[in-house]
Motif scaffolding. Structure first.
Motif, PDB file in Angstrom:
ATOM      1  N   LYS A  99      25.296  88.572   9.993  1.00  0.00           N
ATOM      2  CA  LYS A  99      25.634  87.977  11.289  1.00  0.00           C
ATOM      3  C   LYS A  99      26.013  86.511  11.109  1.00  0.00           C
ATOM      4  O   LYS A  99      25.537  85.836  10.191  1.00  0.00           O
ATOM      5  CB  LYS A  99      24.434  88.057  12.240  1.00  0.00           C
ATOM      6  CG  LYS A  99      24.006  89.466  12.609  1.00  0.00           C
ATOM      7  CD  LYS A  99      23.071  89.457  13.807  1.00  0.00           C
ATOM      8  CE  LYS A  99      21.845  88.572  13.645  1.00  0.00           C
ATOM      9  NZ  LYS A  99      20.903  89.018  12.629  1.00  0.00           N
ATOM     10  N   ASN A 100      26.841  86.050  12.046  1.00  0.00           N
ATOM     11  CA  ASN A 100      27.190  84.635  12.084  1.00  0.00           C
ATOM     12  C   ASN A 100      25.899  83.807  12.118  1.00  0.00           C
ATOM     13  O   ASN A 100      24.986  84.113  12.880  1.00  0.00           O
ATOM     14  CB  ASN A 100      28.037  84.371  13.343  1.00  0.00           C
ATOM     15  CG  ASN A 100      28.533  82.955  13.397  1.00  0.00           C
ATOM     16  OD1 ASN A 100      28.797  82.330  12.372  1.00  0.00           O
ATOM     17  ND2 ASN A 100      28.655  82.415  14.603  1.00  0.00           N
ATOM     18  N   GLY A 101      25.796  82.800  11.276  1.00  0.00           N
ATOM     19  CA  GLY A 101      24.608  81.937  11.266  1.00  0.00           C
ATOM     20  C   GLY A 101      23.517  82.395  10.310  1.00  0.00           C
ATOM     21  O   GLY A 101      22.509  81.699  10.139  1.00  0.00           O
ATOM     22  N   ASP A 102      23.705  83.556   9.677  1.00  0.00           N
ATOM     23  CA  ASP A 102      22.681  84.060   8.742  1.00  0.00           C
ATOM     24  C   ASP A 102      22.517  83.135   7.533  1.00  0.00           C
ATOM     25  O   ASP A 102      23.454  82.431   7.145  1.00  0.00           O
ATOM     26  CB  ASP A 102      23.081  85.443   8.209  1.00  0.00           C
ATOM     27  CG  ASP A 102      22.595  86.569   9.102  1.00  0.00           C
ATOM     28  OD1 ASP A 102      21.930  86.276  10.121  1.00  0.00           O
ATOM     29  OD2 ASP A 102      22.899  87.739   8.794  1.00  0.00           O
ATOM     30  N   THR A 103      21.311  83.193   6.971  1.00  0.00           N
ATOM     31  CA  THR A 103      21.056  82.540   5.679  1.00  0.00           C
ATOM     32  C   THR A 103      20.917  83.636   4.625  1.00  0.00           C
ATOM     33  O   THR A 103      20.152  84.587   4.814  1.00  0.00           O
ATOM     34  CB  THR A 103      19.770  81.694   5.738  1.00  0.00           C
ATOM     35  OG1 THR A 103      19.965  80.643   6.683  1.00  0.00           O
ATOM     36  CG2 THR A 103      19.427  81.099   4.376  1.00  0.00           C
ATOM     37  N   LEU A 104      21.665  83.520   3.545  1.00  0.00           N
ATOM     38  CA  LEU A 104      21.598  84.510   2.458  1.00  0.00           C
ATOM     39  C   LEU A 104      21.000  83.855   1.220  1.00  0.00           C
ATOM     40  O   LEU A 104      21.386  82.737   0.862  1.00  0.00           O
ATOM     41  CB  LEU A 104      22.993  85.040   2.112  1.00  0.00           C
ATOM     42  CG  LEU A 104      23.849  85.563   3.263  1.00  0.00           C
ATOM     43  CD1 LEU A 104      25.191  86.063   2.734  1.00  0.00           C
ATOM     44  CD2 LEU A 104      23.138  86.693   3.992  1.00  0.00           C
ATOM     45  N   ILE A 105      20.052  84.541   0.614  1.00  0.00           N
ATOM     46  CA  ILE A 105      19.448  84.021  -0.622  1.00  0.00           C
ATOM     47  C   ILE A 105      19.914  84.905  -1.779  1.00  0.00           C
ATOM     48  O   ILE A 105      19.655  86.110  -1.784  1.00  0.00           O
ATOM     49  CB  ILE A 105      17.907  83.991  -0.520  1.00  0.00           C
ATOM     50  CG1 ILE A 105      17.495  83.100   0.655  1.00  0.00           C
ATOM     51  CG2 ILE A 105      17.288  83.496  -1.830  1.00  0.00           C
ATOM     52  CD1 ILE A 105      16.022  83.091   0.951  1.00  0.00           C
ATOM     53  N   LEU A 106      20.616  84.314  -2.723  1.00  0.00           N
ATOM     54  CA  LEU A 106      21.186  85.077  -3.840  1.00  0.00           C
ATOM     55  C   LEU A 106      20.492  84.688  -5.144  1.00  0.00           C
ATOM     56  O   LEU A 106      20.469  83.511  -5.523  1.00  0.00           O
ATOM     57  CB  LEU A 106      22.688  84.787  -3.978  1.00  0.00           C
ATOM     58  CG  LEU A 106      23.534  84.898  -2.717  1.00  0.00           C
ATOM     59  CD1 LEU A 106      25.009  84.799  -3.073  1.00  0.00           C
ATOM     60  CD2 LEU A 106      23.254  86.189  -1.971  1.00  0.00           C
ATOM     61  N   GLU A 107      19.932  85.692  -5.786  1.00  0.00           N
ATOM     62  CA  GLU A 107      19.206  85.458  -7.047  1.00  0.00           C
ATOM     63  C   GLU A 107      19.666  86.466  -8.102  1.00  0.00           C
ATOM     64  O   GLU A 107      20.139  87.554  -7.756  1.00  0.00           O
ATOM     65  CB  GLU A 107      17.706  85.630  -6.823  1.00  0.00           C
ATOM     66  CG  GLU A 107      17.109  84.648  -5.836  1.00  0.00           C
ATOM     67  CD  GLU A 107      15.741  85.129  -5.379  1.00  0.00           C
ATOM     68  OE1 GLU A 107      14.749  84.652  -5.925  1.00  0.00           O
ATOM     69  OE2 GLU A 107      15.683  85.999  -4.496  1.00  0.00           O
ATOM     70  N   PRO A 108      19.464  86.129  -9.374  1.00  0.00           N
ATOM     71  CA  PRO A 108      19.775  87.101 -10.435  1.00  0.00           C
ATOM     72  C   PRO A 108      18.709  88.191 -10.499  1.00  0.00           C
ATOM     73  O   PRO A 108      17.633  88.042  -9.911  1.00  0.00           O
ATOM     74  CB  PRO A 108      19.753  86.241 -11.703  1.00  0.00           C
ATOM     75  CG  PRO A 108      18.848  85.093 -11.366  1.00  0.00           C
ATOM     76  CD  PRO A 108      18.971  84.850  -9.892  1.00  0.00           C
ATOM     77  N   TRP A 109      19.015  89.300 -11.187  1.00  0.00           N
ATOM     78  CA  TRP A 109      17.990  90.330 -11.443  1.00  0.00           C
ATOM     79  C   TRP A 109      16.763  89.660 -12.050  1.00  0.00           C
ATOM     80  O   TRP A 109      16.895  88.800 -12.926  1.00  0.00           O
ATOM     81  CB  TRP A 109      18.492  91.354 -12.437  1.00  0.00           C
ATOM     82  CG  TRP A 109      19.441  92.438 -12.049  1.00  0.00           C
ATOM     83  CD1 TRP A 109      20.034  93.282 -12.935  1.00  0.00           C
ATOM     84  CD2 TRP A 109      19.878  92.879 -10.760  1.00  0.00           C
ATOM     85  NE1 TRP A 109      20.812  94.196 -12.273  1.00  0.00           N
ATOM     86  CE2 TRP A 109      20.733  93.975 -10.939  1.00  0.00           C
ATOM     87  CE3 TRP A 109      19.626  92.458  -9.449  1.00  0.00           C
ATOM     88  CZ2 TRP A 109      21.350  94.648  -9.881  1.00  0.00           C
ATOM     89  CZ3 TRP A 109      20.236  93.111  -8.396  1.00  0.00           C
ATOM     90  CH2 TRP A 109      21.072  94.185  -8.614  1.00  0.00           C
ATOM     91  N   ARG A 110      15.592  90.089 -11.609  1.00  0.00           N
ATOM     92  CA  ARG A 110      14.368  89.494 -12.147  1.00  0.00           C
ATOM     93  C   ARG A 110      13.679  90.483 -13.085  1.00  0.00           C
ATOM     94  O   ARG A 110      13.195  91.510 -12.631  1.00  0.00           O
ATOM     95  CB  ARG A 110      13.396  89.174 -11.003  1.00  0.00           C
ATOM     96  CG  ARG A 110      13.941  88.328  -9.894  1.00  0.00           C
ATOM     97  CD  ARG A 110      12.835  88.164  -8.876  1.00  0.00           C
ATOM     98  NE  ARG A 110      13.299  87.543  -7.661  1.00  0.00           N
ATOM     99  CZ  ARG A 110      13.257  88.126  -6.478  1.00  0.00           C
ATOM    100  NH1 ARG A 110      12.805  89.361  -6.374  1.00  0.00           N
ATOM    101  NH2 ARG A 110      13.671  87.494  -5.421  1.00  0.00           N
ATOM    102  N   ALA A 111      13.680  90.183 -14.378  1.00  0.00           N
ATOM    103  CA  ALA A 111      12.958  90.998 -15.365  1.00  0.00           C
ATOM    104  C   ALA A 111      12.994  90.248 -16.692  1.00  0.00           C
ATOM    105  O   ALA A 111      14.037  89.689 -17.043  1.00  0.00           O
ATOM    106  CB  ALA A 111      13.619  92.362 -15.529  1.00  0.00           C
ATOM    107  N   ASN A 112      11.868  90.236 -17.381  1.00  0.00           N
ATOM    108  CA  ASN A 112      11.846  89.557 -18.681  1.00  0.00           C
ATOM    109  C   ASN A 112      12.880  90.138 -19.638  1.00  0.00           C
ATOM    110  O   ASN A 112      13.435  89.428 -20.471  1.00  0.00           O
ATOM    111  CB  ASN A 112      10.451  89.663 -19.318  1.00  0.00           C
ATOM    112  CG  ASN A 112       9.454  88.741 -18.633  1.00  0.00           C
ATOM    113  OD1 ASN A 112       9.854  87.808 -17.927  1.00  0.00           O
ATOM    114  ND2 ASN A 112       8.174  89.019 -18.811  1.00  0.00           N
ATOM    115  N   ALA A 113      13.113  91.452 -19.508  1.00  0.00           N
ATOM    116  CA  ALA A 113      14.057  92.108 -20.419  1.00  0.00           C
ATOM    117  C   ALA A 113      15.518  91.818 -20.057  1.00  0.00           C
ATOM    118  O   ALA A 113      16.420  92.234 -20.787  1.00  0.00           O
ATOM    119  CB  ALA A 113      13.806  93.612 -20.428  1.00  0.00           C
ATOM    120  N   PHE A 114      15.744  91.165 -18.922  1.00  0.00           N
ATOM    121  CA  PHE A 114      17.101  90.760 -18.500  1.00  0.00           C
ATOM    122  C   PHE A 114      17.154  89.234 -18.375  1.00  0.00           C
ATOM    123  O   PHE A 114      17.180  88.687 -17.263  1.00  0.00           O
ATOM    124  CB  PHE A 114      17.437  91.344 -17.124  1.00  0.00           C
ATOM    125  CG  PHE A 114      17.694  92.824 -17.046  1.00  0.00           C
ATOM    126  CD1 PHE A 114      18.053  93.564 -18.161  1.00  0.00           C
ATOM    127  CD2 PHE A 114      17.618  93.478 -15.822  1.00  0.00           C
ATOM    128  CE1 PHE A 114      18.299  94.928 -18.064  1.00  0.00           C
ATOM    129  CE2 PHE A 114      17.867  94.835 -15.713  1.00  0.00           C
ATOM    130  CZ  PHE A 114      18.212  95.572 -16.830  1.00  0.00           C
TER     131      PHE A 114
END
Ligand code: SF4
Ligand code: FES
Length: 258
Positions: free
Chosen positions: A100-115
């Motif tokens: 939606k207009n006005g949304d906040t998006l949080i973008l992160e990489p895959w979380r794993a020690n093996a990655f």
């Protein structure tokens, strides 16, 4: 340049920025306007990168190739969910109309020690390649392609094999799992070949080697929370993990008897 229209959205995008594997990372905040609901998620990132480049800033590194849901490279955690909020959808297939207009998006990489993070949203998924290399293949004699109908495959077996062959190796299953388990991925590869006559010769050896490699790579164990199947864009079912466990026990018993 993106034309402004009445439907266009303004978003706040918080993105994990990490210059290199051995450097600390942080969430950087960007405001972005004139995002069309018809854009794909990766097109929105392209627009953001265009803005960063014009300002003389480093563009955000993110993985992508086919942009058609086939290659499995485009994994991003979007507001805590691998590939974002839609079922059976890769990040590249996700549309901005989902937000939606006005949304906040949080973008992160895959979380794993093996990655391990390579840069920003890009992680090193070579651990998956090493699991495949340990046994996710059939050994064949080279030569002319065999007649497609030379080895009959029962319909139900063919369907199970195809269902598991749909895995695109994206790693969302690992990223969504609190144990960072790679069992859904490994189970898809094992189940795919164990349902086909061509996979029979190396059936026991394959599962033992792939599970050993999976453990050696530092992936965790499955505790049946089911997040992997819920976040899988290819619809690999949780039942494939049960199949992997059965294949593993079967192979262990066979090796004990030998
Ligand atoms: S099992 Fe699903 S989530 Fe895991 S790598 Fe394969 S396609 Fe991606
Ligand atoms: S870019 Fe290939 S699956 Fe998304």
């Amino acid at each position: 340049m993106i034309a402004h229209n009445s439907d266009s959205m303004k978003l706040t995008v918080k993105v994990w920025r990490q210059p290199a594997t051995d450097k600390p990372g942080h969430l950087a905040t960007y405001e972005i306007a004139n995002i069309s609901p018809d854009m794909s998620f990766l097109e929105m990132l392209d627009v953001l990168n265009e803005q960063l480049i014009l300002k003389g800033e480093e563009p955000i590194a993110f993985d992508h190739d086919c942009r058609e849901g086939i290659c499995g490279t485009c994994g991003i955690m979007i507001n805590g969910q691998p590939h974002g909020p839609d079922n059976n959808t890769t990040t590249c297939q996700l549309h901005m109309r989902r937000f939606k207009n006005g949304d906040t998006l949080i973008l992160e990489p895959w979380r794993a020690n093996a990655f391990p993070v390579i840069k920003d949203l890009v992680v090193d998924r070579a651990a998956f390649d090493r699991i495949i290399a340990s046994g996710g293949y059939v050994s064949i004699n080279t030569g002319n392609a065999p007649d497609g109908n030379a080895i009959p495959v029962p319909g139900t077996m063919q369907e199970k094999a195809m269902e598991n062959a749909a895995c695109i190796g994206c790693g969302a299953c690992v990223a969504s799992c609190k144990n960072a388990s790679a069992m859904l991925f490994t189970s898809a590869k094992v189940a795919h070949l164990s349902h086909l006559p061509q996979g029979a010769a190396e059936r026991n050896e394959r599962v033992l080697k792939m599970v050993a490699r999976m453990d050696a790579e530092g992936f965790g164990n499955c505790t049946n929370t089911g997040e992997c199947a819920a976040s899988c864009p290819a619809g690999i079912p949780l039942a494939s993990i049960a199949r992997l466990n059965r294949e593993y026990i079967r192979a262990l018993l066979a090796s004990d008897q030998s």
